[in-house]
Design a protein around this motif. Structure first.
Motif, PDB file in Angstrom:
ATOM      1  N   LYS A   1     -23.640  54.369  60.575  1.00 23.53           N
ATOM      2  CA  LYS A   1     -22.337  53.734  60.391  1.00 23.53           C
ATOM      3  C   LYS A   1     -21.283  54.576  61.102  1.00 23.53           C
ATOM      4  CE  LYS A   1     -23.322  51.515  56.022  1.00 23.53           C
ATOM      5  NZ  LYS A   1     -23.103  51.499  54.576  1.00 23.53           N
ATOM      6  N   SER A   2     -20.224  53.924  61.540  1.00 27.00           N
ATOM      7  CA  SER A   2     -19.238  54.653  62.343  1.00 27.00           C
ATOM      8  C   SER A   2     -18.586  55.797  61.573  1.00 27.00           C
ATOM      9  CB  SER A   2     -18.184  53.703  62.918  1.00 27.00           C
ATOM     10  OG  SER A   2     -17.797  52.754  61.986  1.00 27.00           O
ATOM     11  N   SER A   3     -18.308  55.623  60.278  1.00 25.92           N
ATOM     12  CA  SER A   3     -17.640  56.705  59.540  1.00 25.92           C
ATOM     13  C   SER A   3     -18.555  57.925  59.427  1.00 25.92           C
ATOM     14  CB  SER A   3     -17.211  56.236  58.149  1.00 25.92           C
ATOM     15  OG  SER A   3     -18.345  55.944  57.378  1.00 25.92           O
ATOM     16  N   GLU A   4     -19.859  57.683  59.246  1.00 27.12           N
ATOM     17  CA  GLU A   4     -20.796  58.804  59.105  1.00 27.12           C
ATOM     18  C   GLU A   4     -20.926  59.577  60.426  1.00 27.12           C
ATOM     19  OE1 GLU A   4     -23.465  56.389  55.818  1.00 27.12           O
ATOM     20  OE2 GLU A   4     -24.313  56.792  57.793  1.00 27.12           O
ATOM     21  N   ALA A   5     -21.174  58.841  61.493  1.00 28.82           N
ATOM     22  CA  ALA A   5     -21.362  59.509  62.787  1.00 28.82           C
ATOM     23  C   ALA A   5     -20.074  60.206  63.232  1.00 28.82           C
ATOM     24  CB  ALA A   5     -21.814  58.497  63.835  1.00 28.82           C
ATOM     25  N   LEU A   6     -18.937  59.528  63.066  1.00 34.96           N
ATOM     26  CA  LEU A   6     -17.679  60.144  63.515  1.00 34.96           C
ATOM     27  C   LEU A   6     -17.325  61.379  62.683  1.00 34.96           C
ATOM     28  CD1 LEU A   6     -15.466  57.050  64.452  1.00 34.96           C
ATOM     29  CD2 LEU A   6     -16.312  58.823  65.995  1.00 34.96           C
ATOM     30  N   SER A   7     -17.642  61.354  61.387  1.00 34.41           N
ATOM     31  CA  SER A   7     -17.386  62.547  60.558  1.00 34.41           C
ATOM     32  C   SER A   7     -18.188  63.728  61.075  1.00 34.41           C
ATOM     33  CB  SER A   7     -17.785  62.314  59.099  1.00 34.41           C
ATOM     34  OG  SER A   7     -17.074  61.266  58.565  1.00 34.41           O
TER      35      SER A   7
ATOM     36  N   ALA B   1     -16.108  45.015  66.165  1.00 32.39           N
ATOM     37  CA  ALA B   1     -16.001  44.605  64.758  1.00 32.39           C
ATOM     38  C   ALA B   1     -16.686  45.572  63.792  1.00 32.39           C
ATOM     39  CB  ALA B   1     -16.577  43.204  64.599  1.00 32.39           C
ATOM     40  N   GLY B   2     -17.747  46.252  64.264  1.00 36.12           N
ATOM     41  CA  GLY B   2     -18.513  47.149  63.386  1.00 36.12           C
ATOM     42  C   GLY B   2     -17.693  48.279  62.803  1.00 36.12           C
ATOM     43  N   ILE B   3     -16.666  48.732  63.503  1.00 32.29           N
ATOM     44  CA  ILE B   3     -15.881  49.860  62.971  1.00 32.29           C
ATOM     45  C   ILE B   3     -15.070  49.420  61.747  1.00 32.29           C
ATOM     46  CG2 ILE B   3     -13.767  49.642  64.361  1.00 32.29           C
ATOM     47  CD1 ILE B   3     -13.937  52.771  64.635  1.00 32.29           C
ATOM     48  N   SER B   4     -14.808  48.122  61.643  1.00 35.90           N
ATOM     49  CA  SER B   4     -14.040  47.621  60.501  1.00 35.90           C
ATOM     50  C   SER B   4     -14.942  47.108  59.383  1.00 35.90           C
ATOM     51  CB  SER B   4     -13.089  46.509  60.963  1.00 35.90           C
ATOM     52  OG  SER B   4     -12.152  47.026  61.884  1.00 35.90           O
ATOM     53  N   ALA B   5     -16.255  47.117  59.609  1.00 32.25           N
ATOM     54  CA  ALA B   5     -17.186  46.596  58.592  1.00 32.25           C
ATOM     55  C   ALA B   5     -17.029  47.360  57.278  1.00 32.25           C
ATOM     56  CB  ALA B   5     -18.621  46.691  59.107  1.00 32.25           C
TER      57      ALA B   5
ATOM     58  N   ASN C   1     -10.515  52.506  57.387  1.00 36.27           N
ATOM     59  CA  ASN C   1     -11.500  53.410  56.782  1.00 36.27           C
ATOM     60  C   ASN C   1     -11.487  54.751  57.517  1.00 36.27           C
ATOM     61  OD1 ASN C   1     -13.520  53.392  58.957  1.00 36.27           O
ATOM     62  ND2 ASN C   1     -13.816  51.232  58.399  1.00 36.27           N
ATOM     63  N   LEU C   2     -12.390  55.631  57.081  1.00 34.84           N
ATOM     64  CA  LEU C   2     -12.424  56.990  57.635  1.00 34.84           C
ATOM     65  C   LEU C   2     -12.588  56.989  59.163  1.00 34.84           C
ATOM     66  CD1 LEU C   2     -12.496  60.005  56.982  1.00 34.84           C
ATOM     67  CD2 LEU C   2     -14.960  59.797  56.567  1.00 34.84           C
TER      68      LEU C   2
ATOM     69  N   LEU D   1     -21.995  58.901  77.979  1.00 32.35           N
ATOM     70  CA  LEU D   1     -21.850  57.700  77.151  1.00 32.35           C
ATOM     71  C   LEU D   1     -22.524  57.877  75.796  1.00 32.35           C
ATOM     72  CD1 LEU D   1     -20.562  54.958  77.809  1.00 32.35           C
ATOM     73  CD2 LEU D   1     -22.793  54.142  78.565  1.00 32.35           C
ATOM     74  N   VAL D   2     -21.741  57.654  74.739  1.00 32.44           N
ATOM     75  CA  VAL D   2     -22.268  57.814  73.378  1.00 32.44           C
ATOM     76  C   VAL D   2     -22.091  56.512  72.606  1.00 32.44           C
ATOM     77  CG1 VAL D   2     -22.073  59.108  71.211  1.00 32.44           C
ATOM     78  CG2 VAL D   2     -21.569  60.243  73.380  1.00 32.44           C
ATOM     79  N   GLU D   3     -23.170  56.053  72.007  1.00 27.23           N
ATOM     80  CA  GLU D   3     -23.090  54.824  71.213  1.00 27.23           C
ATOM     81  C   GLU D   3     -23.200  55.143  69.720  1.00 27.23           C
ATOM     82  OE1 GLU D   3     -25.033  50.550  71.600  1.00 27.23           O
ATOM     83  OE2 GLU D   3     -26.553  51.999  71.042  1.00 27.23           O
ATOM     84  N   ILE D   4     -22.380  54.450  68.922  1.00 30.55           N
ATOM     85  CA  ILE D   4     -22.518  54.541  67.461  1.00 30.55           C
ATOM     86  C   ILE D   4     -22.690  53.127  66.930  1.00 30.55           C
ATOM     87  CG2 ILE D   4     -21.431  55.230  65.295  1.00 30.55           C
ATOM     88  CD1 ILE D   4     -19.774  57.286  66.882  1.00 30.55           C
ATOM     89  N   ASN D   5     -23.861  52.857  66.380  1.00 35.23           N
ATOM     90  CA  ASN D   5     -24.168  51.517  65.873  1.00 35.23           C
ATOM     91  C   ASN D   5     -25.466  51.585  65.067  1.00 35.23           C
ATOM     92  OD1 ASN D   5     -24.845  48.674  65.653  1.00 35.23           O
ATOM     93  ND2 ASN D   5     -23.513  48.295  67.417  1.00 35.23           N
TER      94      ASN D   5
END
Ligand code: NAD
Ligand code: ZN
Length: 244
Positions: A232-238, A23-27, A81-82, A211-215
């Motif tokens: 946040k997922s958009s920041e880390a993934l960017s 759910a966090g990726i859609s927050a 989102n991004l 294994l990489v966690e983004i949270n």
């Protein structure tokens, strides 16, 4: 945000990459999560795991629909989102890329992800409780349609895996196989307490994946992760996307 040389190296070499989202990726799209941030979702005084349960479908399907129609209404104006968009691009960047989600919000597909292993179903689908005929809705079909199956006249329920129900076997089997083979595994925006979905990250790790966690918060999975991004997922993934 700093990307370690270890992760850069894995990103350069990995061919089999899996991502598990929650759910966090859609927050950041405005979709409320159930846990995290110190809160837990409640609907009409009932905790979400009570209203979203197999028992409730048997006892009060209308109330279950009221909850899911409410959630579909919340989702109506939400856009990918991004983070969703970056993951949609990754399907063409890695040789063997698998996107597994616990989300039911359809936002990965809306962002352009072609194949998504939806472990918990999709909020815009429903099926007949008797003959299993499946129905598809658009974002605007609120309240849901149809109420009754046009084949056998029985009631129709959300095509969402509820507490006390099994995951769709073929989807889970595929997710398990891909997790086992993964060289690099991302776990993004999930509180990692819902099994068997959370077990996929453990399975990947046991079979040698990085294994990489983004949270933004720690989770029970943090301990076994090779790297964690408290972001946040958009920041880390960017940031990660820039070094691929
Ligand atoms: P969860 O609500 O239990 O946990 C959400 C997690 O996301 C928390 O750990 C939180 O710290 C993290 N988070 C919050 N904002 C974030 C951000 N911007 N970037 C990255 N992470 C962030 O969600 P879950 O683990 O997916 O499990 C809940 C179950 O409820 C799932 O099975 C799912 O089917 C369902 N659910 C789905 C949706 C959806 O489809 N969008 C929304 C709520 C719940
Ligand atoms: Zn039917």
């Amino acid at each position: 945000m700093r990307i370690s040389s270890r992760l850069r190296e894995v990103l350069r070499k990995a061919k089999k990459v899996c991502v598990l989202t929650g759910a966090g990726i859609s927050a950041e799209s405005g979709v409320p999560t159930f846990r995290g941030g110190g809160g837990t979702a409640v609907w009409k005084g009932m905790p979400f795991d009570q209203i979203s349960s197999a028992k409730m479908v048997r006892e009060n399907l209308d109330e279950v629909w009221a909850w899911f129609d409410y959630r579909r209404d919340v989702l109506k104006d939400c856009k990918p989102n991004l983070a969703h968009k970056i993951l949609a691009n990754w399907q063409d960047k890695f040789e063997d890329f698998t996107l597994i989600t616990q989300n039911i919000d359809n936002l990965h597909k809306e962002a352009g992800s072609r194949k998504v292993l939806e472990l918990h179903g999709n909020i815009h689908r429903s099926y007949c409780i008797k003959c299993n005929k499946r129905f598809f809705m658009t974002k605007d079909t609120i309240p849901h349609q149809p109420e009754f199956c046009d084949e056998c006249g029985s009631k129709v329920r959300p095509d969402v895996v509820l507490f006390g129900e099994f995951l769709p076997f073929d989807v889970y089997e595929k997710a398990e196989q891909k997790s086992r083979q993964a060289e690099l595994f991302f776990i993004i925006g999930t509180s990692a307490v819902v099994y068997p979905a959370a077990g996929l990250a453990e399975l990947a790790k046991l079979n040698g994946a990085f294994l990489v966690e983004i949270n933004p918060e720690e989770t029970p999975m943090t301990e076994i992760c090779d790297e964690s991004f408290r972001a946040k997922s958009s920041e880390a993934l960017s940031a990660i996307n820039q070094v691929i």
